[in-house]
Every structure is written in C-alpha cells, then in structure tokens.
Motif scaffolding. Sequence first.
Motif, PDB file in Angstrom:
ATOM      1  N   UNK A 156       0.816  -1.216   0.000  1.00 16.36           N
ATOM      2  CA  UNK A 156       0.000   0.000   0.000  1.00 16.36           C
ATOM      3  C   UNK A 156       0.849   1.265   0.000  1.00 16.36           C
ATOM      4  N   UNK A 157       2.165   1.128  -0.006  1.00 11.07           N
ATOM      5  CA  UNK A 157       3.038   2.298   0.147  1.00 11.07           C
ATOM      6  C   UNK A 157       2.828   3.316  -0.970  1.00 11.07           C
ATOM      7  N   UNK A 158       2.936   2.885  -2.209  1.00 12.08           N
ATOM      8  CA  UNK A 158       2.863   3.821  -3.335  1.00 12.08           C
ATOM      9  C   UNK A 158       1.498   4.498  -3.404  1.00 12.08           C
ATOM     10  N   UNK A 159       0.441   3.711  -3.220  1.00 10.45           N
ATOM     11  CA  UNK A 159      -0.904   4.295  -3.269  1.00 10.45           C
ATOM     12  C   UNK A 159      -1.094   5.317  -2.151  1.00 10.45           C
ATOM     13  N   UNK A 160      -0.515   5.035  -0.987  1.00 12.83           N
ATOM     14  CA  UNK A 160      -0.661   5.948   0.144  1.00 12.83           C
ATOM     15  C   UNK A 160       0.080   7.261  -0.119  1.00 12.83           C
ATOM     16  N   UNK A 161       1.285   7.180  -0.665  1.00 14.88           N
ATOM     17  CA  UNK A 161       2.065   8.398  -0.957  1.00 14.88           C
ATOM     18  C   UNK A 161       1.361   9.240  -2.013  1.00 14.88           C
ATOM     19  N   UNK A 162       0.806   8.602  -3.020  1.00 14.76           N
ATOM     20  CA  UNK A 162       0.086   9.344  -4.062  1.00 14.76           C
ATOM     21  C   UNK A 162      -1.150  10.033  -3.486  1.00 14.76           C
ATOM     22  N   UNK A 163      -1.830   9.362  -2.558  1.00 17.99           N
ATOM     23  CA  UNK A 163      -3.000   9.978  -1.925  1.00 17.99           C
ATOM     24  C   UNK A 163      -2.595  11.207  -1.123  1.00 17.99           C
ATOM     25  N   UNK A 164      -1.465  11.107  -0.419  1.00 15.06           N
ATOM     26  CA  UNK A 164      -0.967  12.251   0.350  1.00 15.06           C
ATOM     27  C   UNK A 164      -0.584  13.392  -0.591  1.00 15.06           C
ATOM     28  N   UNK A 165       0.004  13.060  -1.732  1.00  7.61           N
ATOM     29  CA  UNK A 165       0.367  14.082  -2.717  1.00  7.61           C
ATOM     30  C   UNK A 165      -0.865  14.842  -3.203  1.00  7.61           C
ATOM     31  N   UNK A 166      -1.927  14.119  -3.488  1.00 10.57           N
ATOM     32  CA  UNK A 166      -3.160  14.758  -3.958  1.00 10.57           C
ATOM     33  C   UNK A 166      -3.719  15.688  -2.886  1.00 10.57           C
TER      34      UNK A 166
END
Length: 655
Positions: free
Chosen positions: A501-511
Amino acid sequence: MRKAMYSWGTFTGRDKWEKGAGENARMLPKAGHEERKKLETKRKRKLKTVAGKLLKAVASGKEIAAKKAESEHVAGNLLKMRTNRKEAEGETSAEETVCEFIEQGKFFQACNCISDLEHSASDAVGKSESLYMLLAERMWAVVGEALHGSDRVLLEPLQSVGESLAWEKQKEEEWLGRDQEMESVSTWHPNFWKKDLEEKLTQYMAAQIPRFVPTCNTDEAALKQHLSQLETTFLPNLEHKSGFFREAGLLVTYARCCHASLSSHLSTLTDNRHCTFSQCLVVYEWCLKMYKSGSGTCLRPRQTSQHSLALDVQSLVWIILKTEEKLLAVTRKEVGKALEEAFEIGKTPCADAAVVQIFREKMEAAQHISESLSEKVEAVCLEECLSFLQSYENEVRNFLQIDGCPGISSSLRILENCCILRTAWCKLTHICSASTGQDAKVKGFLYRMEDEVTEHFLQTVTSRVKETLKDHFKKCDSGFNHILESLKQSFSAFGKKKPDIYEALVKSVNIIIIAEYVQALLTTSRKPSSEQRKRIVSKIEEDHRTLQTIFKECLGPAAGALKDPIKAILELIQTSDAEGMKIALLPILKEFPDLREEHLSAVLDIKDSLSREDRAALLKAFHDNCGETESEATLLFADIEVKPRKYGLCGCFCC
C-alpha cells in the motif's frame, strides 16, 4: 522385606501375659472376696500397661504431640470402662481383648471384636469409637515403621492393616445395603481410615522428594539435574518399599499415593510463574520418558493385577496430560506476549522474519518430542495469533479515538505492522496447517485495520496541512516545510519495507497536499500589492521545488506520473505576454477540466503587471476552450471554493 525369625508374641511379651492369666484363672474358684478384688485390681493394672505400651509405640512412630495427647485421653477413658454383662471370675473383658489384639498387631481381629461390642450394649458406641481411635493410632504407627524401614516391623501387622481396611469397606457396603442412616455411616470412625492412610503415605513421600524451588534464575540444566535425582533416588526408594506393601495387600493405595505425590511435585515445577516454555517442555519430556520406560514400581508396578496396572497407566497418562496442558498454556502466554512486544503501538516495527521465528522455534522444539505435541503447539500458536489480532484491532481503534489525533508517524507504524503481519501470516501458512476459516479471519482483521488506519491517516494529514497553509502566504514561516519534512522521514522509514500500500498511500498524500495548497493559494488576499505578489510567486517556486524533491525521493520514477497544477500555475503567471499565457492555459484546461472562471481569475490576481485587456483576453480564451476537455481527466478544482471577483458595473471584463 525379610521376615524376622522371632514371633510377634515374643516381641510384645504375649506368652508371659497369657501364662499369668491362666494361673489367675485357676486361682479364682478357691479365692474369696479379697482374691476377686485383687484380680480386678490386677486387670486394671494390666489394661493400663497395654495402653502405656501403645502410647509408647505411637510416640516412637514420630506422631505429632497433639495425637499423642489425644491417645492418652483415649487410654484414660479405657481405664474407666466397665462391661455391662456379668463376667465369670477369671474371664477377660471385651475391652481387654481388643487391647490385646491391638498390642499383638492383630488389627483385623480387633475390628471384629469392636464391631461385636458396638451391638452389645446401649453405651457401647462411645466405647467402640475410643477403641477405633486407639486401633487407628497403632495401625498408622505400624505403617510409619514400614515406611521408615524399621527392623521392628513384621509383615503380619501390616497385612492386618490391609485386612482392616478391607473390613471397613465391607462393613460400609453392608450398612448402605441395609439403608442405614447416612449420618451414622459418615461419622463412623473407620470410615476415615483410608483417607488417613493415604494422607500419611503422601506426607512421607513428599518429604522424600529432593528439595527444589524454581525461581526466575532457574535454568534448564538445574531442572534436568533435579529430574535426574527423582529418577535415580526418589523413585527407586519408593520402588524398594513397594514390595512390602504389595505383600500386605496395600499396593493399590501405595501406588495411588506415589502418583499423587509425583503429580503434585511436577505441578509445582510447571505451575510457578517463572516456568518457561523450554522448562515446561523438559518436564513433559521427562514424564513421557518415564511412561515409555516404565521405570519404577510406583509408575508401572510389575506382577500386579490387571486392575492395578490399568490404574497406574491411567495415573501416568493423567500426569502427562496435565503437564501437556500447562505446556500449551505457557506456549499461549509466551506467543501472546512476544506478539504484543513486537507490535506495540508507537514502537519501531520488527521484521516479519522475527515474527515467524516466534512460532517456528516452539513448533520445532515440540517436533523434537513428538509429532502429536508439535501439532498441538502449532494449533495453539495459530489460535493465539488470531486472538492477538482481535485484541490488536481493538487497541488500534482505541488509539485512533484518542483526542488530539495521534501522530502521522504512529499511524504509519500501525500500517506497517499490518503489512508485516500479512507477510508473516503468509509465511506461517507454508509451515503450519492453517484452516481456511483461520486464513479468512486473519486477512479480514488486517484489511479492516488497514482501511481504518489509512482513512484516519489521510484525515490527519489533511487537517494538519490545512491548518498550516491557512496563513502560509502571509507569514514567512508557517510550518509547512516542517510538515513536509516530517512526512518525508515517516515515508522513508515506511518505504524501507516496501509494503503493497506504500505507493498508493504516498500518491493519496500528494493529492491532498496539492489540493490544500492550491486552495490556500487561490483564497489568499485578492488585492495583494506588487511586493506581496513577488513574495507569493517566490514562495510558490520554493514550495514547488520542495514538493518535487520529496515525492521523487518517496516514489522514484513513479513521481513523474503525478499531476502538477502548481507547475502549471507558475508557468501561467510567469509568462510575460498575453499570447504566451493563452498557450499555457490550454494544457491546464485539458488536464484540469474542473477549473472554473473564479479559479483562473484568482490566479491572474497573483500575476504582476497584467492589464485589463490581457485579463479579458485570457478569460475569453477560457470560455472558448473550457468545454473541449475530456470527462475522464483529473478533478482537482471541483471542491475549491473561491469567491467570484467583483467586476465593473457594466458587467464586462474591461472595467
């Protein structure tokens, strides 16, 4: 035990007593009143002598002072007894006969005499109880001498003890068969003989066990040495004495007390709070060894009846099962404690290999003992894993409900723990036989926790970023860079384990950060001065570089796919001529179709030296191209509320 060559009568002085009694009997017919008084006095003296000898025997048998005093009281009562029937001159009273049998070690005959006495007169119950007490004291003295290996002990008295216990059992069955009152049966003194004998045997055996007190510093070597002492000293000693009790017909009771003493002692080794899994396993292995080898008469008596052998096997199996039960309880306790320490909230997560090792070392140790035990330990480990996950889920929920919002790093650690647990569980299913139901439960726990923690984490990030950006463009240092640095460090630690879930979580934080940043930018003061505009543009450039650096470090090449409205806004406001701005506007409209007129107007307010004509031309270009975008494009501006700009009274863009 070797039988002595001399008779019991010689030891007690019985022959001499009988000879004197015969002479007195021949003298009575010729004697007058004075002779009868002398005979009665002599009879009292004789009874007193018998009681004294019994007391001496009891004392030599190491009986406690309280029982000795009680026996003295009983002897005193016997001296005051009188028979209710008229005796012929020279005849012996029933009480004297009983005392003779007791003194001679003929306990079974004494039982029959006392039983006859019970039914001979109305006051015989009190007399019989006193005699039963005296009889019991002497029987236990004989048993004590047998246990301590006294040379004075003969087989016949001990056999008579066994016969007396059999007599008591028969009498009790007869009473119950005649529907005798239960109160009379329960208070009958011989009814306690079996219990008293077992208590005496158990006390003796417990005293023979080598002293060993487990502590927190006790190691396996010391425990193994103690068990070796039991095997080489304690059990052979009991076996040596068992032959004597076998011949006396008391082997079943003796063996039962052996098992009770051994079981009680082994329980003290495993029930203490310092007992570890490895120590409990040592005790279990020793018990299994004793069962398989049949070492010691007290464990597997030879040349016994089928009933006795079955009793011993059953007792040994019971000891093994109780030890196994404790072993599994310790397994559950240690596994649960290890998991709690490994996944303590707020603590740096451990590796999944360490989690697997918690289970592996116990299952392999049990496998060394038996396949059956290994399967049971494995089942307990899996059950405890499920139990831990359930409690951990509740703990996480309580943690998330704490006022003040838990830190970003703590939430990420929980997510990391979930990922580690999933990986560890996947590895465990390859070495354990987890059921489909267990697998579904574990995955259900983990997915629920991940969803709840992820939602809470993103809400926390949104709240903190929003609060920091509120005055970001009005202050020199709003703390925005501190938030970004904290996220960078947290993601760096989180990303080392590379969870799914790391990449999806970082992208969500970026948004979230981009959306909140644009929101703060577009809602800042609509009438900034020229100096303020320059400072805002400079801050946007600095923030954009920081964001680019952080997310490239966190995502690597995947960062190139992130939407970047801040870059598009910078390009728009840094373009010097109107035509260039129109060209820069087109890709923005294509990438962000939810951009509204008030959003564009707020961006243009930031640009320095923009004429009304150029503004009007850009807004017209916006209206001409805003409907030509694809519907599947990213929606970023839809939730950003900006107050519409107040135009001139004519409603045109030139005022």
